[in-house]
Motif scaffolding. Structure first.
Motif, PDB file in Angstrom:
ATOM      1  N   TYR A 119       0.838  -1.200   0.000  1.00 18.90           N
ATOM      2  CA  TYR A 119       0.000   0.000   0.000  1.00 18.90           C
ATOM      3  C   TYR A 119       0.867   1.243   0.000  1.00 18.90           C
ATOM      4  O   TYR A 119       2.047   1.204   0.347  1.00 18.90           O
ATOM      5  CB  TYR A 119      -0.954   0.000   1.200  1.00 18.90           C
ATOM      6  CG  TYR A 119      -0.272  -0.070   2.545  1.00 18.90           C
ATOM      7  CD1 TYR A 119       0.066   1.082   3.236  1.00 18.90           C
ATOM      8  CD2 TYR A 119       0.028  -1.297   3.137  1.00 18.90           C
ATOM      9  CE1 TYR A 119       0.689   1.018   4.468  1.00 18.90           C
ATOM     10  CE2 TYR A 119       0.639  -1.371   4.367  1.00 18.90           C
ATOM     11  CZ  TYR A 119       0.969  -0.203   5.031  1.00 18.90           C
ATOM     12  OH  TYR A 119       1.589  -0.270   6.250  1.00 18.90           O
ATOM     13  N   THR A 121       1.533   5.034   1.529  1.00 14.76           N
ATOM     14  CA  THR A 121       1.264   5.757   2.772  1.00 14.76           C
ATOM     15  C   THR A 121       0.499   7.029   2.457  1.00 14.76           C
ATOM     16  O   THR A 121       0.448   7.497   1.320  1.00 14.76           O
ATOM     17  CB  THR A 121       2.570   6.115   3.501  1.00 14.76           C
ATOM     18  OG1 THR A 121       3.401   6.866   2.611  1.00 14.76           O
ATOM     19  CG2 THR A 121       3.291   4.875   3.965  1.00 14.76           C
ATOM     20  N   ASP A 122      -0.094   7.601   3.483  1.00 14.57           N
ATOM     21  CA  ASP A 122      -0.854   8.837   3.338  1.00 14.57           C
ATOM     22  C   ASP A 122       0.097   9.965   2.919  1.00 14.57           C
ATOM     23  O   ASP A 122       1.103  10.197   3.596  1.00 14.57           O
ATOM     24  CB  ASP A 122      -1.535   9.167   4.670  1.00 14.57           C
ATOM     25  CG  ASP A 122      -2.485  10.333   4.551  1.00 14.57           C
ATOM     26  OD1 ASP A 122      -2.928  10.639   3.416  1.00 14.57           O
ATOM     27  OD2 ASP A 122      -2.796  10.949   5.590  1.00 14.57           O
ATOM     28  N   THR A 124      -0.064  13.090   3.231  1.00 19.13           N
ATOM     29  CA  THR A 124       0.094  14.158   4.219  1.00 19.13           C
ATOM     30  C   THR A 124       1.097  13.770   5.297  1.00 19.13           C
ATOM     31  O   THR A 124       1.736  14.631   5.898  1.00 19.13           O
ATOM     32  CB  THR A 124      -1.253  14.496   4.881  1.00 19.13           C
ATOM     33  OG1 THR A 124      -1.777  13.305   5.501  1.00 19.13           O
ATOM     34  CG2 THR A 124      -2.239  14.996   3.850  1.00 19.13           C
ATOM     35  N   LYS A 127       5.349  11.606   2.003  1.00 20.57           N
ATOM     36  CA  LYS A 127       5.124  11.684   0.570  1.00 20.57           C
ATOM     37  C   LYS A 127       5.996  10.664  -0.159  1.00 20.57           C
ATOM     38  O   LYS A 127       7.108  10.368   0.271  1.00 20.57           O
ATOM     39  CB  LYS A 127       5.477  13.094   0.103  1.00 20.57           C
ATOM     40  CG  LYS A 127       5.140  13.381  -1.323  1.00 20.57           C
ATOM     41  CD  LYS A 127       5.527  14.803  -1.652  1.00 20.57           C
ATOM     42  CE  LYS A 127       5.543  14.959  -3.157  1.00 20.57           C
ATOM     43  NZ  LYS A 127       6.258  16.140  -3.567  1.00 20.57           N
TER      44      LYS A 127
END
Length: 177
Positions: A119, A121-122, A124, A127
């Motif tokens: 996956y 990562t977010d 925010t 990056k």
């Protein structure tokens, strides 16, 4: 004792809270003995030369990695590095698609086995990061290496063109407290 281990015909099976791993070590001429009382696995090589005996620690390291995998798991974090053209990575089902590497139109695709969890990562929080998680260290590291090797710069000065996807950290999923 959170995990169970079993050796039959040089096929090692380790069961734990995160799943089961099976590895065949039939190509090695070793005798394995499992002591349930002492909770150990021992490997013996009879009348071996130095090169024959050197595979002992390799086999035991594989078993240790299997035990770590079924108890704590493995997590590799990869970061995208780009100077001008941003690398676009998408995870769709069982395929990772890498686009816009060095501005190329070619789409690079990497198949993902079902036992790995991959996956992004977010953005925010962190990056340009991709996370690979799984129980089998060989599968996780092979997939990270395959993604890294797809994004190597060819026919250019690699001191100047540092673009690519690199393995940043190697940790366990479940940390020891």
């Amino acid at each position: 004792d959170v995990y169970k281990r079993q050796v039959k015909d040089r096929v090692v099976t380790v069961k734990g809270p995160r799943g089961t791993l099976v590895k065949s070590l039939r190509h090695l001429q070793l005798d394995f003995a499992v002591s349930q009382k002492m909770k150990t696995i021992s490997a013996i090589r009879w009348f071996g030369y130095k090169t024959d005996v050197s595979c002992l620690n390799t086999a035991l390291a594989h078993i240790r990695n299997m035990i770590t995998g079924v108890t704590r798991g493995f997590r590799f974090k990869l970061r995208f590095a780009s100077a001008h053209f941003p690398i676009n990575v998408g995870v769709e089902g069982d395929v990772i698609e890498i686009r816009n590497f060095l501005g190329e139109k070619r789409v690079r695709k990497v198949p993902v086995p079902s036992d790995l969890k991959i996956y992004r990562t977010d953005p925010t929080v962190t990056k340009d990061e991709l996370v690979i998680e799984g129980n089998d260290l060989e599968e996780v590291s092979k997939k990270a290496a395959a993604i890294h090797n797809l994004c190597l710069v060819k026919n250019k000065d690699i001191r100047k063109f540092l673009d690519g996807i690199y393995v940043m950290t190697k940790t366990n999923i479940v940390n020891d407290e």
